[in-house]
Motif scaffolding. Structure first.
Motif, PDB file in Angstrom:
ATOM      1  N   SER A 146       0.844  -1.194   0.000  1.00  0.00           N
ATOM      2  CA  SER A 146       0.000   0.000   0.000  1.00  0.00           C
ATOM      3  C   SER A 146       0.875   1.238   0.000  1.00  0.00           C
ATOM      4  CB  SER A 146      -0.933   0.011   1.227  1.00  0.00           C
ATOM      5  OG  SER A 146      -1.747   1.152   1.226  1.00  0.00           O
TER       6      SER A 146
ATOM      7  N   SER B  64      -8.677  -3.097   4.317  1.00  0.00           N
ATOM      8  CA  SER B  64      -8.516  -1.705   3.902  1.00  0.00           C
ATOM      9  C   SER B  64      -8.779  -0.768   5.077  1.00  0.00           C
ATOM     10  CB  SER B  64      -9.482  -1.372   2.752  1.00  0.00           C
ATOM     11  OG  SER B  64      -9.310  -0.032   2.312  1.00  0.00           O
TER      12      SER B  64
ATOM     13  N   ALA C  43      -9.227   3.784   5.742  1.00  0.00           N
ATOM     14  CA  ALA C  43      -9.244   5.138   5.169  1.00  0.00           C
ATOM     15  C   ALA C  43      -9.425   6.132   6.301  1.00  0.00           C
ATOM     16  CB  ALA C  43     -10.371   5.283   4.150  1.00  0.00           C
TER      17      ALA C  43
ATOM     18  N   SER D  71     -12.555  -2.683   0.091  1.00  0.00           N
ATOM     19  CA  SER D  71     -11.918  -1.358   0.053  1.00  0.00           C
ATOM     20  C   SER D  71     -12.853  -0.337   0.680  1.00  0.00           C
ATOM     21  CB  SER D  71     -11.610  -0.969  -1.400  1.00  0.00           C
ATOM     22  OG  SER D  71     -11.061   0.333  -1.465  1.00  0.00           O
TER      23      SER D  71
ATOM     24  N   ALA E  74     -13.268   4.155   1.663  1.00  0.00           N
ATOM     25  CA  ALA E  74     -12.831   5.523   1.379  1.00  0.00           C
ATOM     26  C   ALA E  74     -13.618   6.465   2.273  1.00  0.00           C
ATOM     27  CB  ALA E  74     -13.037   5.875  -0.090  1.00  0.00           C
TER      28      ALA E  74
ATOM     29  N   SER F  78     -12.139  -2.045  -5.420  1.00  0.00           N
ATOM     30  CA  SER F  78     -11.487  -0.848  -4.878  1.00  0.00           C
ATOM     31  C   SER F  78     -12.392   0.345  -5.096  1.00  0.00           C
ATOM     32  CB  SER F  78     -10.137  -0.631  -5.582  1.00  0.00           C
ATOM     33  OG  SER F  78      -9.497   0.525  -5.075  1.00  0.00           O
TER      34      SER F  78
ATOM     35  N   ALA G   3     -12.445   4.886  -4.474  1.00  0.00           N
ATOM     36  CA  ALA G   3     -11.757   6.121  -4.094  1.00  0.00           C
ATOM     37  C   ALA G   3     -12.753   7.261  -4.163  1.00  0.00           C
ATOM     38  CB  ALA G   3     -10.568   6.386  -5.013  1.00  0.00           C
ATOM     39  N   THR G   4     -12.488   8.343  -3.395  1.00  0.00           N
ATOM     40  CA  THR G   4     -13.365   9.511  -3.383  1.00  0.00           C
ATOM     41  C   THR G   4     -12.537  10.785  -3.480  1.00  0.00           C
ATOM     42  OG1 THR G   4     -15.060  10.717  -2.137  1.00  0.00           O
ATOM     43  CG2 THR G   4     -13.357   9.618  -0.860  1.00  0.00           C
ATOM     44  N   ASP G   5     -13.179  11.848  -3.969  1.00  0.00           N
ATOM     45  CA  ASP G   5     -12.526  13.155  -3.928  1.00  0.00           C
ATOM     46  C   ASP G   5     -12.642  13.717  -2.515  1.00  0.00           C
ATOM     47  OD1 ASP G   5     -15.188  13.795  -3.779  1.00  0.00           O
ATOM     48  OD2 ASP G   5     -15.193  15.219  -5.442  1.00  0.00           O
TER      49      ASP G   5
ATOM     50  N   ALA H 256      -7.271   5.679  -7.431  1.00  0.00           N
ATOM     51  CA  ALA H 256      -7.001   6.820  -6.545  1.00  0.00           C
ATOM     52  C   ALA H 256      -7.607   8.061  -7.172  1.00  0.00           C
ATOM     53  CB  ALA H 256      -5.503   7.001  -6.331  1.00  0.00           C
ATOM     54  N   SER H 257      -7.971   9.022  -6.318  1.00  0.00           N
ATOM     55  CA  SER H 257      -8.544  10.282  -6.779  1.00  0.00           C
ATOM     56  C   SER H 257      -7.871  11.427  -6.047  1.00  0.00           C
ATOM     57  CB  SER H 257     -10.061  10.317  -6.507  1.00  0.00           C
ATOM     58  OG  SER H 257     -10.586  11.602  -6.792  1.00  0.00           O
TER      59      SER H 257
ATOM     60  N   ALA I  18      -1.611   6.366  -5.315  1.00  0.00           N
ATOM     61  CA  ALA I  18      -2.112   7.524  -4.570  1.00  0.00           C
ATOM     62  C   ALA I  18      -1.747   8.762  -5.353  1.00  0.00           C
ATOM     63  CB  ALA I  18      -1.510   7.577  -3.164  1.00  0.00           C
TER      64      ALA I  18
END
Length: 1798
Positions: free
Chosen positions: A1510, A1602, A1604, A1646, A1648, A1686, A1688-1690, A1741-1742, A1795
């Protein structure tokens, strides 16, 4: 030793001519006879020694010596003694007495002393100070003063003086120290002041006997904090054992909650502390009732130190139950802020006038209330209570509205609306129900697939059975809104933008409604004919086409297309099959959007046949063409163009104009879609559009004046959201509001409450102007102004409202329960100072003196505490009971007390005085006397006399009185007496009276002393016999001095010794008696000595005048005459002006005194002169005439007495009195004298130069407070205010110092200049000053006030203002409001005023705003810079720049971020600057790769090999961390250029990492045997601290997958996969982590979390993505179920990127993008040429802004081409492949983590 000269003088004085001694011997023997029988006889004159039977006797002693009574010796005179050296007698020394001829001093017996030297006898020996004198038969003595008495001594006092009342002597003092009144001291427990002795108040003590001004010591001053004494008069600190009210006893740190045993109490162990929380302490002895008592069940105290159970109150979340005296917890739906004894809790959201509004509300404990340890005050436990409004909540599907009575009503949102999605929405704030979009409802009625629809709705609907209407279903999500049949999501446009909205399916489309959100097109060439078709059955063939069931499309009929026409045939079947021939006359129908053409022009009028048609053309401008048969007469057929309404249309009209709705809708109408068959819809009543050509119902947002917008029956109080405009209806503007009309999405179209414009005013219904706010609200009073205002009616006044009247006062004695009363019916309470009577009738009466009532209640007046009263009627509080009541004495304490006056004291009351003692000798008939008039009885030891005047005199020795009666002192039984004055009982008669002898009996008797015996009395002695040869004159003698008779044959001589001597001339004695020789009758004498009878008395005696009679008399010469006597002559007169000293003068030499009215002068020569006027002499003296008393004179000369001084002297004023006085005329008055007149005043304004003026001519100076003017004429005028003159001068009035003035005219001194002058402010100092009022302040002057500040926001133009009217200029940041006086309102945020003017606040423009309310200028907000363009504007910061604060200085750009960095929105801080950095790692023996190119397409190999699991990066892009799947965590501080292992991170099976935005906190999950959640923190980025933060609250499993974190590292989301699968939300609370297990289940892969930590996401296999919008408290799902690997978020959590794990074929892709809108996420597949047809994306990734996206693939089980990284820099719209040259052969890499910062 005598020398020769001394001896010669001695002999000469003695008459001795010869001394038989030739020399002096230097000793006492020189005074003795040298030889013979008198040898040794001391000081006997030579030749005077004779021999007798008694021995030598001396008939004459030497000069200076006297003979002893028996003549046996000579010695020093009485009071002297022979000195041991020299030949002289010296004064008898102190404490001795010297009898005549004794020669040696005899000491006073016992302790007796003398007051001086030279005492002659034992009688001069007196008692010393501190002793009383005791006469004795043998010899006197002295005894010490008894206790509580003293004696000055040295005066033979037989009794000691009693100490003053209340004082005492120290019984331990040495004997004899009670020598004066200072020996009388305040005893223990009392203190002595100048006016008496007072007891130490409770709480103080005094141990010893002390003198003046030694005060009592308080217990607290002695270190006994919290202690007092149980009573007054305490004598020792050891008595400070009673607790003060509000204090609790403490023994060895433990607060005592029960009575303490005496054995456990000692000063060392017993202390006190303030009564602990939730207890009350009444005070008192710790061993008695002084312990702390807990408050009743549930009751608490708000603070420490409670003194009574009344201070135990219901705490927050509880109400007071008066029946049980306990606190009861508030029920669900209620709350209480507590700390009172309110008997009810407050309903949530309710106006108290409408309790029914409480329905629907719930509440639960949200306030933490401590239960404290009574020993240390620390919380022992916490209660969660319904302690404030935030405890109230509504449930999901509900909303909060304002009810008609002003409360907040909780409602279940009605059909077609949805409410809050939160399980519990806390707080009292408005929350409107949200209307479903147009065409959507919350019902499945009419929907084709009703079961699926109901299943969907049930997910978003809650049913409540506790609401009034029974079971109520309430929707809580917009997904509960489903389409009606014929409605779906359609695209609309407005203002050059397109958007999706709910609307009718257009012509040619249909929808079955329900959850189906799209319209389905009819088969080709079929149309529905109208909008909103619900089924395919409504699709019919267009004209010219044929359609039958089962056909996939309609078949075209005969082709008339060469003319642009179609066959006039049935729309469903063709009469003429395709290909058949027919007349063109049958082609009479035209398509919509076209016009027939003839002669090259559009045919716009009716035609009968088609013969003239030559073709078709597009519909002309300003017309619409709906198609159809073109022929018709006289009415044009439908195929002929129709003019748009109003004659205008859209410019450049085309074939699209197929109906009137293609014309611009007129104002007040709109058309939402593109359907050619739709017409314009009319806005709801009262609403219109702002222009023509409106395209949607939301444009109907202009409301008419006097109307208010309504949604779901609720009048809107805030701008309506655009989305809700279509649901608005209108109603008449409510009373109390004004509706000016305008855009309802802005404040202009929303009702404005009159109360928000002018407090207290209202309006009639339908009002449309601020001027209509001209009626009072109920409970407000009207003022016509200007400006018009309304003021809340004060307590005691009322107004019914809706009028223009001032508040009216309640009837006298009545008041209201508070401000804002609306009717006289509210005047139900007694006003302060009045008592209430329930009647009938109900009345109120002013409280009499000694009673009070606080008012605002229905209570009678309450009596003051016993012993207290008020200063008058109308008292409002027990605090007014400050005076002692009649018959009670006041003590200032502490504490203040009033105690009933003891017998012998009184107090009239209504004062703060102690009880006063009755006049000496008097007492009262009992306690509680109120006046000295009650002192009518004699006090003990005093005798009463009825007078007049009435007196009470101390009983003399030998008398007594028990007192408290009106009796005289009674005599002791005969023969008895008392030990002194003031006896109170016959039992005090224990001593023999003078002249009586005592016998101890029994019985005790006192018998009169017989002749020849005596007793001094006041003792217990028998009578004593006289000395031998003497007797008394009778029985009852009291002293040896009564033995006064000589023996028979002698004339009595009092001696000592007693002698009998031959009667001298003028005396005789018959002898044989014990009498002295008797004198001749007065005025007579004998012719010589030895007379034996009165018959020998024949001559006038000296000083007598003889008269031959008959009868013969001898009269004493009167004063002023004389006779030498021994003759028979009359008395002769003295010379004129002289007199004798009295009668009986014997010679003119006796005329030595001035006669009456004459003054004596000693001369020479001696004279006597008549006294002049103003003087007098009584005569018979040698005095000059004496002046009359000061101020008096006589009427003439020769006055003989001061009684003749009856007239005022010159310069004095007469007063007839009584008493008559003559007082020197004061300055400013005069008298000529010799009269009986008062002094006369000088003319007004004048005075004299001093006292004693005799004439008005002396009035030459200005009087005090007057100014002098020399004239002419001379005047004296009173000094005006601000000036002064001390007077007695000839000066004008002087001005006060600058800034000062006087209180009025006539000031006499600058000391009177004590007030500030107008425009100056006063300061009491020191020193006192008066300073010119600064700008912004004013003072009217003639007061002692500081300059007063102008009202908020106003100032004056200059300094020295004298009135509030000068406050007429605004301060910066305030807007001017004209009025009398003017006021200013602080500028709201976004408005400003530079100040110094009379302008109101102006709005900022061009994007500028203010940093806060009250601004004087506009600024660019953070994230913008200030541009000078357009007079100032705000320009947004561009990427790579930021602006952290509000700026008003012109600039051309924001602050630049460091080079090579960009910035996040909102770009308000340097922390928004970041390096666009990306990082990636692989799983198997690979390196770390980074990219800093911004587009993440060029990468670098950092050559750190390992099996990486990771990688994370902070928001700046500078700090990174990477984890090895079996090893340590590594850290980089330089964008990944170099890496260092964090040694203490531990060698673990790290699975996944997370990092906060600063890179100082790393979170990781590890699997296998060391499975846990770990946290690493650092302060310097080199030293790390690691801890397991699982807190033992997460089930043990080794399947972590995971983790976050949010931006600040306080919110975590972690997940597990496999057998222990689960979601766990962690929250950091300041010292520890708490974990909650989330409800969704799944095989979680995952997670986020957004920056704020409010939105959390989890991806799982075989499940939909889980979403929480409240930090993990509640969860839902989004999208459809799939195999997600997986997510991902902004940073905002509004854009998601997810990886699907299944292998798919081309056309579906591997990535999904989720976008948040309208409360939920919508998902779209990402398809792009850059994305591979086959591949297995593993990690995504974001960036924070959501623009940069990374998707990394795993090569597992896939062809080699799968192992690369794809990049998007436009939020997923386009993608590219990362630079393969940088990845060199690693295309087959297994990417496990990516990332990106940005």
């Amino acid at each position: 030793m005598l020398n020769q000269i001394q001896w010669t003088l001695l002999v000469a004085l003695a008459g001795v001519t010869c001394l038989h001694s030739t020399s002096a011997t230097g000793s006492r023997r020189a005074l003795a006879q040298a030889s013979g029988p008198c040898a040794g006889l001391l000081a006997c004159a030579p030749g005077a020694c004779i021999s007798s039977r008694r021995g030598p006797q001396c008939s004459q002693c030497l000069p200076g010596f006297v003979a002893a009574p028996n003549r046996t010796r000579c010695g020093c005179p009485a009071g002297t003694y022979l000195l041991t050296s020299g030949l002289a007698c010296g004064p008898c020394p102190m404490n001795s007495f010297c009898r005549p001829a004794a020669n040696t001093p005899q000491p006073c017996p016992g302790v007796l002393v003398t007051a001086r030297t030279g005492v002659r006898s034992l009688a001069g020996c007196v008692n010393p100070p501190g002793f009383r004198y005791v006469p004795g038969s043998a010899q006197p003595s002295a005894r010490p003063c008894e206790i509580n008495t003293f004696s000055l001594g040295l005066a033979g006092q037989t009794s000691c003086t009693p100490c003053p009342a209340g004082t005492a002597t120290d019984p331990e003092a040495p004997i004899g120290e009670q020598t004066n009144s200072s020996s009388c001291r305040a005893p223990p427990g009392f203190f002595f002041t100048g006016d008496g002795v007072y007891p130490c108040a409770a709480g103080s003590f005094k141990a010893g006997y002390t003198g003046h001004y030694v005060r009592c010591t308080t217990c607290e001053a002695a270190g006994r904090l919290g202690f007092t004494t149980a009573a007054a008069m305490a004598t020792s600190e050891l008595i400070c054992t009673a607790l003060k009210p509000g204090y609790a006893p403490v023994i060895r740190g433990v607060t005592q909650l029960a009575s303490v045993s005496v054995a456990s109490i000692s000063l060392g162990s017993l202390t006190a502390r303030l009564c602990p929380h939730d207890h009350w302490c009444p005070g008192g002895e710790a061993a008695g009732q002084g312990y702390a008592r807990p408050c009743p069940d549930g009751m608490m105290t708000q603070d420490t130190g409670a003194t009574s159970p009344e201070q135990c109150v219901a705490p927050p979340g509880y109400r007071f139950d008066a029946t049980t005296e306990t606190a009861v917890e508030c029920n669900n739906g209620f709350f209480s802020s507590g700390w009172d004894r309110a008997e009810s809790c407050t309903p949530c959201g309710v106006n108290p006038a409408a309790i029914d509004d409480a329905v629907g509300w719930h509440s639960e404990g949200m306030l933490r209330l401590p239960v404290r340890d009574p020993n240390n005050g620390l919380p022992m436990r916490w209660l969660s209570v319904r302690g404030n409004a935030t405890s109230c909540f509504i449930r999901r599907g509900m909303g909060i509205l304002i009810s008609t009575n002003g409360g907040l009503r909780a409602v279940a949102c009605p059909a077609n609306f949805h409410g809050t999605p939160e399980e519990k929405r806390f707080g009292l704030r408005l929350l409107s129900c949200t209307a479903c979009p147009v065409g959507q409802v919350t019902s499945c009625e009419g929907v084709s697939n009703q079961a699926a629809c109901e299943a969907n709705l049930s997910q978003y609907r809650a049913t409540y059975t506790d609401l009034p209407a029974g079971p109520v279903a309430a929707s809580f999500d917009r997904r509960a809104c489903v389409h009606l049949p014929g409605f779906a999501w359609v695209t609309a446009s407005s203002s050059n933008r397109s958007f999706v909205t709910s609307g009718k399916c257009p012509n040619g489309w249909y929808s079955s409604g329900g959850t189906n959100g799209t319209c389905t097109a009819c088969p080709d060439n079929l149309m529905t004919g109208t909008e909103g078709a619900a089924a395919q059955a409504e699709c019919v063939a267009q004209p010219g086409f044929s359609y039958t069931a089962g056909m996939t499309a309609a078949a075209q009929c005969l082709n008339c297309g060469s003319f642009g026409l179609i066959l006039a045939a049935d729309v469903s079947t063709c009469e003429l099959p395709v290909g058949s021939s027919t007349s063109l006359l049958q082609c009479d129908t035209i398509q919509a959007g076209y016009t027939p053409v003839g002669s090259s022009r559009p045919i716009l009028t009716a035609i009968a046949t088609v013969a003239g048609i030559t073709g078709t053309a597009a519909c002309p401008q300003d017309y619409y063409c709906q198609g159809g048969v073109v022929t018709g007469s006289p009415t044009a057929g439908p195929g002929i163009p129709v003019l748009c309404p109003g004659g205008t249309g859209t410019a450049g009209a085309s074939a699209a104009n197929t109906a009137d709705n293609n014309c611009p809708c007129p104002q007040g109408q709109y058309k939402a879609g593109y359907n050619k068959l739709m017409s314009c819809d009319t806005c709801s009543a009262g609403l219109t559009t702002s222009s023509t050509a409106s395209t949607r119902a939301d444009d109907c947002k202009i409301i008419a004046a006097g109307l208010a917008p309504v949604i779901a029956s609720v009048i809107q109080s805030s701008p309506v959201a655009d989305a809700a405009v279509s649901t608005v209806t209108t109603t008449q503007c409510s009373a109390g509001s004004i509706c000016i009309g305008g855009d309802i999405t802005t404040a202009a179209g929303i009702p404005v409450a009159c109360s928000s414009l002018v407090v207290g005013l209202t309006s009639a219904a339908g009002s449309d102007s601020a001027d209509d706010c001209n009626l009072t609200q109920p409970g407000y009073g009207y003022s016509a102004g200007p400006p018009v205002t309304a003021t809340l009616c004060a307590a005691g006044t009322f107004n019914t409202g809706s009028n223009q009247l001032a508040c009216q006062s309640c009837p006298t004695g009545f008041t209201t329960s508070g401000a804002g009363a609306t009717s006289s019916a509210d005047c139900t309470l007694a006003a302060p100072g009045y008592g209430y009577s329930a009647g009938p009738p109900i009345t109120t009466t002013q409280c009499a003196a000694g009673t009070f009532n606080a008012g605002s209640n229905q209570l009678a007046c309450q009596a003051c505490p016993t012993g207290f009263t008020t200063s008058g009627a109308g008292a409002t509080s027990s605090a007014d009971c400050t005076l002692a009541a009649a018959g009670y004495g006041y003590s200032a304490g502490p504490p203040v007390t009033a105690t009933q006056c003891a017998a012998g004291t009184y107090n009239a009351g209504s004062n703060q005085l102690a009880c006063q003692a009755c006049p000496t000798g008097f007492t009262t008939s009992g306690a509680g006397a109120t006046s000295s008039a009650d002192c009518t009885l004699a006090a003990p030891g005093y005798g009463y006399s009825a007078g007049p005047p009435i007196t009470a005199t101390q009983c003399a020795a030998g008398t007594y009185n028990a007192g408290s009666n009106q009796l005289a002192c009674q005599a002791c039984p005969a023969g008895f007496t008392t030990s002194g004055a003031g006896a109170t009982s016959s039992a005090d008669c224990t001593l023999a009276a003078p002249g009586y002898g005592y016998s101890a009996g029994p019985p005790v008797t006192a018998t009169q002393c017989a002749d020849g015996t005596y007793n001094a009395g006041s003792n217990q002695l028998a009578c004593q016999a006289c000395p031998a040869g003497f007797t008394t004159s009778g029985a009852g003698a009291t002293s040896s001095n009564d033995c006064t008779l000589a023996a028979a044959g002698y004339g009595y001589s009092a001696g000592p010794p007693v002698t009998a001597t031959q009667c001298t001339a003028g005396t005789y004695n018959a002898g044989s008696n014990q009498l002295a020789c008797q004198a001749c009758p007065a005025g007579f004498t004998t012719s010589g000595a030895g007379a034996t009878s009165s018959n020998d008395c024949t001559l006038a005696a000296a000083g007598y005048g003889y008269s031959a009679g008959p009868p013969v008399t001898a009269t004493q010469c009167t004063a002023g005459t004389y006779n030498a006597g021994s003759n028979q002559l009359a008395c002769q007169a003295c010379p004129a002006g002289f007199t004798t000293s009295g009668a009986g003068a014997t010679s003119s030499n006796d005329c030595t005194l001035a006669a009456a009215g004459y003054g004596y002068s000693a001369g020479p020569p001696v004279t006597a002169t008549q006294c002049t006027a103003g003087t007098y002499n009584a005569g018979s003296n040698q005095l000059a005439c004496q002046a009359c008393p000061a101020g008096f004179t006589t009427s003439g000369a020769g006055a003989t007495s001061s009684n003749d001084c009856t007239l005022a002297a010159a310069g004095y004023g007469y007063s007839a009195g009584p008493p008559v006085t003559a007082t020197q005329c004061t300055a400013g008055t005069y008298n000529a004298g010799s009269n009986q007149l008062a002094c006369q005043a000088c003319p007004a304004g004048f005075t004299t130069s001093g006292a004693g003026a005799t004439s008005s001519n002396d009035c030459t100076l200005a009087a005090a407070g007057y100014g002098y003017s020399a004239g002419p004429p001379v005047t004296a005028t009173q000094c005006t205010a601000g000036t002064y003159n001390a007077g007695s001068n000839q000066l004008a009035c002087q001005a006060c110092p600058a800034g000062f003035t006087t209180s009025g005219a006539g000031a006499t001194s600058s000391a009177a200049c004590t007030l500030a002058a107008a425009g100056y402010g006063y300061s009491a100092g020191p020193p006192v000053t008066a300073t010119l009022c600064a700008a912004g302040t004013y003072n009217a002057g003639s007061n002692q006030l500081a300059c007063q500040a102008c009202s908020t926001g106003l100032t004056t133009i200059s300094a020295g203002a004298t009135s509030i009217a000068a406050c007429n200029s605004t301060l910066p940041g305030y807007g001017y409001v004209a009025g009398s006086p003017a006021t200013a309102t602080q500028c709201l945020a976004g408005t400003y005023n530079a100040g110094g003017n009379q302008l109101f606040c102006q709005s900022c423009s061009n994007g500028l705003t203010t940093q806060f309310a009250g601004a004087s200028f506009c600024s660019a907000p953070p994230g913008y810079y200030y541009s000078s363009a357009s007079g100032g504007s705000a320009v947004a910061c561009t990427s790579g720049t930021y602006q952290s604060g509000y700026t008003s200085t012109p600039a051309s750009a924001c602050t630049s971020c460091p080079s090579d960095t960009q910035s996040y929105a909102p770009r308000t801080s340097s922390s928004d600057c970041y390096t666009p950095t990306a990082v990636a790692v692989q799983a198997v023996s690979a390196n770390i790769y980074t990219s800093s190119t911004g587009d993440a397409t060029v990468w670098q190999d950092r050559s750190y090999a390992g099996s990486w699991s990771s990688v994370v990066v902070d928001s700046s892009g500078k700090y990174m961390a990477a984890a090895r799947s079996s090893g340590q965590i590594w850290y980089s501080q330089d964008k990944g250029a170099t890496w260092t292992a964090i040694a203490n991170s531990g060698s673990r099976n790290w699975v996944h990492l997370a990092m906060d935005n600063t890179g100082t906190e790393i979170f990781g999950v590890a699997s296998s045997s060391n499975a846990a959640v770990f946290m690493g923190t650092t302060a310097d980025r080199s030293t790390w601290t690691w801890s397991d933060i699982s807190e033992g609250s997460i089930p043990v499993a080794n399947t972590w997958s995971s983790i976050a974190s949010n931006g600040d590292g306080t919110k975590l989301l972690a997940c597990k996969t496999g057998a222990g699968a689960g979601l766990f939300a962690g929250t950091f609370s300041g010292s520890s982590w708490s974990w909650a297990t989330a409800s969704p289940t799944g095989d979680w892969q995952s997670v986020a979390v957004n920056d704020a930590g409010t939105r959390m996401f989890a991806a799982a296999l075989n499940a939909a993505i889980a979403v929480s919008l409240d930090s993990g408290a509640t969860w839902g799902t989004t999208g459809s179920s799939s195999n997600f690997r997986s997510i991902a978020t902004d940073g905002a959590g509004s854009q998601l990127l997810a990886v699907r794990a299944d292998l798919v074929t081309a056309g579906n892709g591997f990535l999904l993008k989720g976008t948040f809108s309208g409360g939920s996420y919508s998902w779209a597949q990402i398809t792009n040429a850059a994305l591979p047809l086959l591949g297995n994306f593993w990690a995504v990734a974001s960036s924070r802004d959501g623009n940069t996206l990374l998707a990394a693939k795993s090569s597992t089980s896939l062809p080699p081409l799968a192992g690369d990284i794809r990049v998007s820099t436009d939020a997923g719209s386009t993608w590219s492949v990362a630079d393969t040259s940088a990845l060199l052969g690693l295309l087959q890499g297994d990417w496990t983590g990516v990332a990106v910062a940005g």
